[in-house]
Design a protein around this motif. Structure first.
Motif, PDB file in Angstrom:
ATOM      1  N   LEU A   1       0.851  -1.183   0.000  1.00  0.00           N
ATOM      2  CA  LEU A   1       0.000   0.000   0.000  1.00  0.00           C
ATOM      3  C   LEU A   1       0.886   1.232   0.000  1.00  0.00           C
ATOM      4  O   LEU A   1       1.693   1.428   0.920  1.00  0.00           O
ATOM      5  N   ILE A   2       0.762   2.052  -1.030  1.00  0.00           N
ATOM      6  CA  ILE A   2       1.598   3.239  -1.186  1.00  0.00           C
ATOM      7  C   ILE A   2       0.723   4.473  -1.040  1.00  0.00           C
ATOM      8  O   ILE A   2      -0.265   4.640  -1.748  1.00  0.00           O
ATOM      9  N   MET A   3       1.099   5.332  -0.090  1.00  0.00           N
ATOM     10  CA  MET A   3       0.344   6.544   0.182  1.00  0.00           C
ATOM     11  C   MET A   3       1.245   7.756   0.020  1.00  0.00           C
ATOM     12  O   MET A   3       2.432   7.697   0.343  1.00  0.00           O
ATOM     13  N   SER A   4       0.683   8.841  -0.481  1.00  0.00           N
ATOM     14  CA  SER A   4       1.462  10.068  -0.601  1.00  0.00           C
ATOM     15  C   SER A   4       1.671  10.675   0.786  1.00  0.00           C
ATOM     16  O   SER A   4       0.933  10.366   1.720  1.00  0.00           O
ATOM     17  N   PRO A   5       2.659  11.550   0.930  1.00  0.00           N
ATOM     18  CA  PRO A   5       2.828  12.234   2.216  1.00  0.00           C
ATOM     19  C   PRO A   5       1.567  13.021   2.580  1.00  0.00           C
ATOM     20  O   PRO A   5       0.799  13.431   1.705  1.00  0.00           O
ATOM     21  N   THR A   6       1.341  13.234   3.859  1.00  0.00           N
ATOM     22  CA  THR A   6       0.149  13.954   4.290  1.00  0.00           C
ATOM     23  C   THR A   6       0.277  15.436   3.959  1.00  0.00           C
ATOM     24  O   THR A   6       1.367  15.964   3.750  1.00  0.00           O
ATOM     25  N   GLY A   7      -0.865  16.122   3.942  1.00  0.00           N
ATOM     26  CA  GLY A   7      -0.863  17.563   3.755  1.00  0.00           C
ATOM     27  C   GLY A   7      -0.299  18.263   4.977  1.00  0.00           C
ATOM     28  O   GLY A   7      -0.130  17.674   6.054  1.00  0.00           O
ATOM     29  N   SER A   8      -0.031  19.545   4.816  1.00  0.00           N
ATOM     30  CA  SER A   8       0.622  20.307   5.885  1.00  0.00           C
ATOM     31  C   SER A   8      -0.226  20.382   7.140  1.00  0.00           C
ATOM     32  O   SER A   8       0.294  20.314   8.265  1.00  0.00           O
ATOM     33  N   ARG A   9      -1.553  20.539   6.976  1.00  0.00           N
ATOM     34  CA  ARG A   9      -2.408  20.634   8.151  1.00  0.00           C
ATOM     35  C   ARG A   9      -2.396  19.332   8.945  1.00  0.00           C
ATOM     36  O   ARG A   9      -2.345  19.321  10.173  1.00  0.00           O
TER      37      ARG A   9
END
Length: 200
Positions: A46-54
């Motif tokens: 499972l590949i997920m992008s980095p989270t948003g800044s908030r």
């Protein structure tokens, strides 16, 4: 490999991945440090992008509170941030947003095991929902944590200011509504209080 894209998660599956050893998976993750990678019990990647800044801000505040408790109770065990992967009894490799492992469990591991995705299930885990996450998917993940040995697991959903508290042997999680509340670490993390208002 057959990729599937749902929400912001790319799922890779196939015979080559199913046969990937723990060491090979660890090396694969080291080669892609910019990605958040987990492995399911079926050896899907499972590949997920980095989270948003908030979300990153909230995660920092979550770990900061856990870290302050750990400073006063470091003899009880070790705390970990969201970059930490654990190899669970069902062979999945998951990375909670915050977690804690008791000293007896952690100290029973070899240095080599500690340096990779330690083969241990944290007693305490927190998953903090980001804007792109599915609440339903995370709720299923919380049950995976319990099945693998977690003693207290929190799912925190900032947009609705809701926290779901999971404990072994309880058919449904306790629901805490409103970020004016605090969550207790109970007997797992004695004296720990998470101020949810800090996660707004």
């Amino acid at each position: 490999m057959r990729p599937t894209i749902t929400e912001d998660v790319i799922t890779l599956r196939g015979p080559l991945l199913a046969g990937m050893s723990d060491d090979e998976f660890f090396e694969f993750c080291q080669q892609h440090p910019e990605l958040r990678i987990e492995r399911s019990a079926q050896h899907e990647i499972l590949i997920m992008s980095p989270t948003g800044s908030r979300s990153g801000k909230r995660n920092f505040r979550l770990n900061f509170q856990l870290g302050k408790w750990w400073e006063q109770n470091r003899e009880l065990g070790e705390a970990f941030d969201s970059n930490t992967g654990f190899t669970l009894p069902d062979t999945s490799v998951l990375s909670p947003d915050a977690s804690w492992v008791s000293a007896p469990k952690w100290n029973a591991l070899t240095t080599e095991q500690q340096d990779k995705f330690a083969p241990v299930c944290p007693e305490f885990v927190v998953e903090l929902k980001s804007a792109s996450d599915s609440t339903k998917t995370l709720q299923a993940k919380m049950l995976d944590w319990l099945r693998n040995g977690a003693q207290l697991a929190w799912l925190i959903v900032p947009e609705t200011e809701t926290a779901y508290l999971y404990r072994p042997g309880q058919p449904e999680p306790e629901v805490v509504q409103g970020f004016e509340n605090e969550l207790s670490g109970e007997a797992v993390l004695p004296g720990f209080r998470l101020r949810l208002a800090e996660l707004r």
